[in-house]
Design an enzyme around this catalytic site. Structure first.
Site, PDB file in Angstrom:
ATOM      1  N   ASN A 163       0.836  -1.202   0.000  1.00  0.00           N
ATOM      2  CA  ASN A 163       0.000   0.000   0.000  1.00  0.00           C
ATOM      3  C   ASN A 163       0.873   1.255   0.000  1.00  0.00           C
ATOM      4  OD1 ASN A 163      -2.840  -0.291  -0.261  1.00  0.00           O
ATOM      5  ND2 ASN A 163      -2.914  -1.267   1.746  1.00  0.00           N
ATOM      6  N   HIS A 213      -9.091  -0.258   6.745  1.00  0.00           N
ATOM      7  CA  HIS A 213      -9.391  -1.521   7.422  1.00  0.00           C
ATOM      8  C   HIS A 213      -9.978  -2.488   6.392  1.00  0.00           C
ATOM      9  CE1 HIS A 213     -10.207  -4.126  10.802  1.00  0.00           C
ATOM     10  NE2 HIS A 213     -11.383  -4.365  10.273  1.00  0.00           N
ATOM     11  N   GLU A 255      -8.140  -1.690  -1.882  1.00  0.00           N
ATOM     12  CA  GLU A 255      -7.220  -0.772  -1.189  1.00  0.00           C
ATOM     13  C   GLU A 255      -6.355  -0.026  -2.193  1.00  0.00           C
ATOM     14  OE1 GLU A 255      -6.640  -3.403   2.917  1.00  0.00           O
ATOM     15  OE2 GLU A 255      -5.022  -3.322   1.462  1.00  0.00           O
ATOM     16  N   ASN A 269      -6.532   5.413   8.373  1.00  0.00           N
ATOM     17  CA  ASN A 269      -6.204   3.996   8.271  1.00  0.00           C
ATOM     18  C   ASN A 269      -7.169   3.365   7.274  1.00  0.00           C
ATOM     19  OD1 ASN A 269      -4.935   1.501   9.054  1.00  0.00           O
ATOM     20  ND2 ASN A 269      -6.771   1.015  10.242  1.00  0.00           N
TER      21      ASN A 269
END
Length: 190
Positions: free
Chosen positions: A14, A103, A173, A101
């Protein structure tokens, strides 16, 4: 120029997405990679991209303001990208609504202590959920309870395994996390 610090503990896939996404931006720059793991591949990714990295150790991270003060001098915003330590309260306060963040589930489902990575996907499969997804949220003092910024779902097929579901989640993501952070930083979402 908005300076991002990426926190990661492992491979840094990421983090790499963010590095690639913002490499030509005139408004946002990846200024620092922070890790708690001296063997993390994310260090190699940072070095290859010419981005400074900071290796933090537990004592100063949790029991002093040294890390917070150093970060405040170098970055404006924090992106957690597979960072495996709970963020201390002094850092959360210093970067209030400036830390996000991602998740690997649709919060509030499958969130909280111990719910990360494959643990999430295994629980989703075990419970025969019809969908899962990602949640991008602000970080607060409690695991996975910060204000939700964005969610995107995917279907869970009857033949999915935790591994195949993880692949679907990673794709989400990679596609959405940098885009949503950019929109957030540029004031296009709140």
């Amino acid at each position: 120029m908005i300076r991002i610090g990426i926190f990661a503990s492992g491979e840094g896939t990421n983090a790499q997405r963010f590095i690639d996404y913002f490499k030509n931006s005139k408004k946002v720059r990846i200024s620092l990679v922070v890790t708690n793991n001296a063997k993390a591949k994310v260090i190699e990714r940072a070095q290859k991209a010419g981005i400074p990295f900071m290796l933090i150790e537990r004592e100063s991270f949790y029991n002093s303001n040294r890390v917070v003060e150093e970060l405040k001098a170098k970055i404006d915003f924090i992106v957690l990208a597979g960072f495996m330590w709970m963020v201390p309260e002094n850092l959360i306060k210093a970067f209030h609504n400036k830390m996000v963040n991602v998740h690997p589930a649709l919060l509030p489902a499958y969130g909280g202590k111990g719910m990360y990575g494959m643990h999430v996907h295994e629980a989703v499969i075990k419970n025969k959920e019809k969908s899962s997804g990602i949640t991008i949220h602000f970080v607060n003092e409690h695991y996975d309870e910060g204000k939700i910024i964005f969610q995107q779902q995917c279907m869970v097929n009857t033949d999915d395994t935790p591994q195949s579901l993880a692949e679907k989640i990673h794709k989400l993501e990679y596609e959405y996390y940098p885009q949503i952070v950019e929109k957030l930083l540029l004031g296009n979402i709140s």
